[in-house]
Design a protein around this motif. Structure first.
Motif, PDB file in Angstrom:
ATOM      1  N   PRO A 369       0.818  -1.214   0.000  1.00  0.00           N
ATOM      2  CA  PRO A 369       0.000   0.000   0.000  1.00  0.00           C
ATOM      3  C   PRO A 369       0.851   1.263   0.000  1.00  0.00           C
ATOM      4  O   PRO A 369       0.497   2.264  -0.630  1.00  0.00           O
ATOM      5  N   THR A 406      -3.569  -8.526   8.017  1.00  0.00           N
ATOM      6  CA  THR A 406      -3.667  -7.735   6.778  1.00  0.00           C
ATOM      7  C   THR A 406      -2.641  -6.610   6.775  1.00  0.00           C
ATOM      8  O   THR A 406      -2.117  -6.216   7.835  1.00  0.00           O
ATOM      9  N   ARG A 408      -3.229  -3.566   6.324  1.00  0.00           N
ATOM     10  CA  ARG A 408      -3.755  -2.439   7.100  1.00  0.00           C
ATOM     11  C   ARG A 408      -3.362  -2.582   8.575  1.00  0.00           C
ATOM     12  O   ARG A 408      -2.897  -1.628   9.205  1.00  0.00           O
ATOM     13  N   GLN A 409      -3.521  -3.784   9.094  1.00  0.00           N
ATOM     14  CA  GLN A 409      -3.182  -3.996  10.504  1.00  0.00           C
ATOM     15  C   GLN A 409      -1.671  -3.858  10.720  1.00  0.00           C
ATOM     16  O   GLN A 409      -1.231  -3.260  11.706  1.00  0.00           O
ATOM     17  N   ASP A 428      -0.549   5.722   2.767  1.00  0.00           N
ATOM     18  CA  ASP A 428      -1.276   4.470   3.024  1.00  0.00           C
ATOM     19  C   ASP A 428      -2.779   4.529   2.751  1.00  0.00           C
ATOM     20  O   ASP A 428      -3.342   3.562   2.210  1.00  0.00           O
ATOM     21  N   PRO A 429      -3.470   5.615   3.112  1.00  0.00           N
ATOM     22  CA  PRO A 429      -4.912   5.619   2.834  1.00  0.00           C
ATOM     23  C   PRO A 429      -5.223   5.495   1.338  1.00  0.00           C
ATOM     24  O   PRO A 429      -6.299   5.055   0.960  1.00  0.00           O
ATOM     25  N   LEU A 432      -4.049   1.547   0.504  1.00  0.00           N
ATOM     26  CA  LEU A 432      -4.892   0.513   1.117  1.00  0.00           C
ATOM     27  C   LEU A 432      -6.176   0.275   0.327  1.00  0.00           C
ATOM     28  O   LEU A 432      -6.757  -0.804   0.378  1.00  0.00           O
ATOM     29  N   GLU A 435      -5.792  -2.714  -1.904  1.00  0.00           N
ATOM     30  CA  GLU A 435      -5.396  -3.984  -1.298  1.00  0.00           C
ATOM     31  C   GLU A 435      -6.199  -5.183  -1.808  1.00  0.00           C
ATOM     32  O   GLU A 435      -5.854  -6.325  -1.539  1.00  0.00           O
ATOM     33  N   ASP A 453     -10.163  -4.749   4.200  1.00  0.00           N
ATOM     34  CA  ASP A 453     -10.881  -3.485   4.331  1.00  0.00           C
ATOM     35  C   ASP A 453     -10.192  -2.491   3.398  1.00  0.00           C
ATOM     36  O   ASP A 453      -9.036  -2.113   3.628  1.00  0.00           O
ATOM     37  N   GLY A 456     -10.634   4.191   2.595  1.00  0.00           N
ATOM     38  CA  GLY A 456      -9.551   5.148   2.746  1.00  0.00           C
ATOM     39  C   GLY A 456     -10.019   6.548   2.416  1.00  0.00           C
ATOM     40  O   GLY A 456     -11.231   6.788   2.268  1.00  0.00           O
TER      41      GLY A 456
END
Lengths: 561, 457
Positions: A369, A406, A408-409, A428-429, A432, A435, A453, A456
């Protein structure tokens, strides 16, 4: 001020400037002239020239010194590029190889416009005919008497030594192809009409136009136009720009621009792990790059649609190899290209959802991401994302004992470090949201068994998936201004800077008024006074120094998560 | 700050003092003297064998405490730990330089970039991507490689042509040769003149080629008057580049001296197509490195060049192990340290492959007999990375080696302790050993005029 806030401020200032100019009327602001430039040919330009002059049958293995991507473009790096000893050696070997093919029995009848009186002796008249015509196309202007004489004399000398007329032609041609007059696109100038300044010669104007619109040397016809002085007037330039833009060769030029703009040269060294991604092969990689270019060229040229919709269009092209990655069916699984339109169920629209972009901005064995967000910010929005700090600790990202499944985590765990958080907020937003595409762009709904998820936001515009990101990109104010800046820099070899702010804002305004049609923007630049403006080197050098000279090169490849 | 060195005084020490001080004019006669009086450095023809210079590069440094055992002072003997165990067999061909510093004077550490640039140019870049001065191999090539076919040969096993750590400046950086087949064609193709071939007849056509190229250069020189100052400088570099090809043509017209060490190698084959998609999988890198290394060594033995540069892995170590999601570079930052082993296991494996590769390379050069010794004896090879501990991007203590005896000018088997002195002392020593007449090298805190006399023979 946070990085995110800085970006917003930049965007807002740009938008305000645009609004302010809207009320000023559409007159082209003057640009401070830059000194004449000398841009080294790119490998693609070299290849195009050889193909244009001698046809597609010749083997042309171009491999020059690498250009430095500067201010986002290799075209800007070409303005300061030099030629190393090994680079020259390659040019020399390549020139010889091409010339030998031209003069070979298989090609000479088609490519040499006369037959010598004897194949075993010099024939100056025939050599003169050949070098007059070919030399004009290689040097992008007629040869001077002394240049022509030198080539004919070289061919004569070799023909006598080897008892082979064609060997002489081959020697002269090969040597022409290593002169700076060929390897560099030189802005040749002449005194201006009032004698106070300088201006580009008509041939130099023809070169600027030809490399911008067709990414190759000016054709015979264009050089004839230059010789007649038709580039001395705005109406003359406009007439021939329109003619050139009507040519199918405009596709070559526009594709070259987008290849540079989107940094597609990364595909040259892109490798994916063949165990993790079995469907990804070198052939599919080439197709993925080509798919981006075909999609964009079809959209902005063939259909002449709003540039911003390259981020939302469902129309593309497909091969059988790509179809396997997309998990779709095509009528021609044999490798041929076919038009293709994504359905609503595919969850794909726009170039950001294509295999090519997602594969390019990923690691060899997994998605990223952060790399994707960085690529979008830097290449498509013309924003700078700082490199990660030197002492960054990424281990929380990969801790095998962590419950994070994930990206994101994992990124959330990593971005708690204050030194990392700032940059990750701006990359990142965006990334992601992509993803749902793995490291080669294949669709997936989960990672390590956990649902992905893909929500973003892009500078305050929230979305729930990749399609929403595409729409946010389409509507982002920096999207059109970025292509304007890059196209200007691509056209002139010089990045937009303080001296061109008013002009760039003017282009922004015109681009919006023209419905964000790229051909209109191209035409605007190609017919503008600014595109041809040059100043005497000394004065211009002083001006450049006050602006800080050359821009920053962007070679750092510190990868981030 | 000074390094810890032996204070033992001997005949050579006086000379070394002069060499390391300001008496530049002493340097060349001294080094020539060493060469001329060293019986082992003489070729079969009775002529002195040339001393060559090479560089070898690998990305991502090493694993501290598992690579080379630390020493408190400079002394004979290198303590090879698990990561570098393969190099033990070359202890007598190597010098290791540890605990040298890389002061950037407040300039950013452009990660995986500043380190190699500072180490090879003596100057820290002021911005990412900048190469502020010529790399040391080119300074040496300017001095010693004036009459060989290739001023330098740059090759890379990592498959990325642009990642070549030999450059004149930011805008003048040649591409590395990445294909063994292409390298072979360039070295031993039709233009190669075999020194051991009995019959030699200069080709008059080559004479014409050379004379036409020279005329063309003169014509182009007139052209230089028409461009601005910055472009004049670029054209000057272009003319320098032409001279290499002119020289190549001239050499085709001369019969070279017979050379026992020169044996034209067997032409390599193109790799199978599926391999092209896996160029940077480590076993393929190791394999390509050996093939390229053998070609390079024979190019040196055949006196095609006297300066040669090899990249094992690039500065971002874009190399992989099959089935792993990350490259070597990314592993250095993400892999968790195994508490039992005390290091990142996969990263360690990659670093170990680099040490093994360095040992392979030395095997190749040591395996070529030359004069009474080996090709390696007549070389000086500078090997370095861009970081010390890649996980943290540290650049102080970046591991650096010199291999070979430089025709008897250098003694080996030493672990040299830098004690924080600038790493540029190693490069400066190499420049002096190779006879480059300079008093100082580098800028700001990286500038030095002090040779590391402990390794001078």
């Amino acid at each position: 001020m946070s990085l995110l806030r800085t970006l917003r401020v930049t965007v807002n200032a740009s938008a305000l400037a645009m609004l302010a100019l809207t009320g000023c009327g559409p007159t082209e602001p003057k640009v401070a002239s830059a000194p004449p430039d000398m841009r080294r040919l790119t490998d693609e330009q070299y290849h195009n020239i050889v193909t244009d002059l001698f046809g597609p049958d010749l083997e042309v293995a171009v491999r020059s010194d690498p250009l430095t991507r500067t201010d986002g473009l290799l075209a800007v790096g070409a303005r300061t590029a030099q030629i190393s000893p090994s680079g020259f050696e390659h040019y020399y070997a390549m020139g010889k190889a091409i010339a030998a093919q031209v003069a070979s029995p298989a090609h000479r009848a088609d490519l040499i416009p006369c037959t010598p009186k004897s194949e075993t002796a010099a024939d100056d008249a025939c050599a003169t005919q050949f070098f007059t015509h070919t030399g004009r196309l290689l040097y992008r202007r007629p040869l001077t008497d002394s240049e022509l004489k030198a080539m004919v004399s070289a061919a004569h000398e070799m023909a006598e030594a080897s008892k082979d007329f064609y060997r002489g032609i081959s020697l002269g041609l090969g040597d022409m192809m290593v002169t700076p007059k060929f390897l560099f696109i030189v802005d040749e100038t002449q005194p201006s009409k009032d004698g106070k300044d300088i201006e580009l010669t008509p041939y130099a104007k023809a070169s600027r136009l030809s490399f911008l619109l067709w990414n190759t040397t000016p054709s015979d016809e264009l050089l004839d136009v230059a010789a007649k002085g038709e580039f001395n007037t705005s109406s003359g330039i406009e007439k021939h720009v329109e003619r050139m833009m009507a040519s199918p060769r405009l596709h070559t030029g526009v594709r070259a621009f987008f290849a540079d703009f989107f940094a597609l040269d990364k595909f040259e060294t892109l490798e994916k792990d063949s165990i993790i991604y079995k469907a990804y092969t070198t052939v599919v990689g080439k197709d993925a790059e080509e798919q981006i270019l075909r999609t964009v060229a079809d959209h902005v040229l063939t259909r002449n649609l709003d540039y911003r919709d390259i981020f939302t269009t469902k129309r593309t092209f497909m091969t059988g190899g790509l179809a396997r990655l997309y998990h779709v069916r095509v009528e021609r699984p044999d490798g041929a290209w076919v038009p293709y339109e994504f359905s609503d169920e595919d969850g794909r629209a726009g170039i950001l959802t294509q295999v090519g972009f997602n594969a390019m901005a990923s690691h060899p064995g997994r998605s990223s991401p952060t790399l994707r967000g960085k690529a979008i910010r830097e290449a498509m929005l013309c924003q700078h994302v700082p490199d990660p700090p030197g002492d960054v600790d990424f281990t929380s990202f990969e801790d095998p004992n962590s419950p994070n499944k994930t990206a994101r985590q994992r990124l959330a765990a990593h971005a708690v470090q204050p030194a990392c958080a700032g940059c990750h907020k701006i990359t990142d937003p965006i990334g992601l949201a992509l993803e749902n595409f793995d490291g080669v762009g294949q669709a997936r709904m989960s990672e390590n068994g956990e649902k992905i998820d893909a929500t973003g936001d892009l500078d305050g515009i929230a979305y729930s998936d990749a399609l929403g990101l595409g729409k946010a990109m389409r509507n982002h104010p920096a999207t059109p201004t970025c292509v304007v800046r890059r196209l200007w820099a691509y056209a002139t070899g010089r990045p937009a800077d303080n001296s061109t702010t008013a002009y760039i804002n003017y282009l922004d305004q015109r681009f919006a008024k023209d419905g964000y049609r790229l051909p209109e923007l191209l035409k605007q630049i190609a017919t503008s006074d600014a595109f041809y403006a040059v100043a005497k080197p000394a004065a211009a050098t002083a001006m450049l120094q006050t602006e800080g000279g050359r821009g920053s090169s962007t070679t750092s490849q510190e990868a981030v998560r | 700050m000074s390094i810890l060195i032996s204070k033992k005084m001997e005949r050579r020490a006086a000379l070394r003092g002069m060499l390391g001080g300001t008496a530049v004019s002493v340097a060349l006669p001294f080094l020539d003297c060493v060469l001329d009086t060293n019986g082992t450095a003489l070729a079969a023809t009775g002529q002195a064998l040339p001393v060559r210079f090479g560089t070898w590069y690998w990305g991502m440094g090493h694993t501290p405490n598992h690579s080379i055992g630390e020493k408190r002072r400079t002394e004979k003997g290198i303590d090879f730990l698990a990561e570098t165990a393969a190099l033990k067999r070359h202890e007598q061909n190597l010098n290791f330089f540890g605990t040298f510093g890389m002061p950037l004077d407040g300039r950013s550490n452009y990660t995986h970039f500043s380190g190699w640039v500072a180490n090879r140019t003596g100057s820290a870049p002021a911005r990412g991507g900048e190469i502020p001065a010529p790399t040391l191999d080119l300074l040496i090539a300017d001095h010693i490689a004036t009459n060989t076919r290739f001023k330098t040969l740059d090759v890379s096993a990592a498959g990325i042509a642009r990642e070549n750590y030999s450059a004149r400046n930011t805008d003048n950086r040649g591409a590395a040769e990445i294909s063994p087949v292409a390298l072979y064609a360039r070295l031993f193709g039709p233009e190669f003149v075999d020194p051991n071939k009995a019959d030699f007849k200069p080709d008059p056509k080559v004479m014409v080629e050379k004379s036409v190229l020279s005329a063309l250069m003169e014509d182009s020189k007139a052209y230089i008057k028409t461009v601005g100052a910055a472009d004049k400088a670029r054209l000057d570099e272009y003319f320098t580049s032409i001279r290499q090809v002119e020289g190549q043509l001239a050499l085709q017209l001369e019969k070279p001296e017979p050379n026992d060490a020169c044996k034209v190698p067997v032409a390599p084959q193109d790799p199978p197509p599926d391999r092209l998609a896996r160029v940077r999988e480590m076993p393929n890198v190791v394999d390509t490195h050996k093939v390229l290394g053998k070609l390079l060594a024979m190019a040196v033995a055949c006196d095609q060049t006297r300066v040669f540069n090899m990249v094992f892995t690039d500065n971002f170590a874009n190399v992989r192990r099959s089935g792993e999601t990350y490259t070597h570079h990314l592993l250095t930052h993400t892999e968790v340290i195994d508490p039992k082993a005390g290091y990142q296991p996969l990263t360690f494996w990659f670093n170990q492959q680099a040490s093994n590769g360095w040992a392979d390379y030395l095997d190749i050069f040591a395996g070529v007999k030359e004069g009474a010794g080996t090709l390696l004896d007549n070389c000086l090879i500078f090997a370095s990375s861009e970081t010390n501990y890649a996980k943290m991007h540290t650049i102080d203590g970046v591991p650096t080696w010199l291999a070979g005896k430089a025709g008897g000018r250098v003694k080996t088997g030493m672990h040299v302790v830098g004690g924080g002195d600038p790493i540029t002392r190693v490069g400066f020593t190499a420049l002096k050993v190779m006879g480059v007449p300079i008093e100082k090298w580098g800028t700001r805190s990286l500038q030095t005029g002090k040779v590391i006399s402990d390794i001078l023979a």
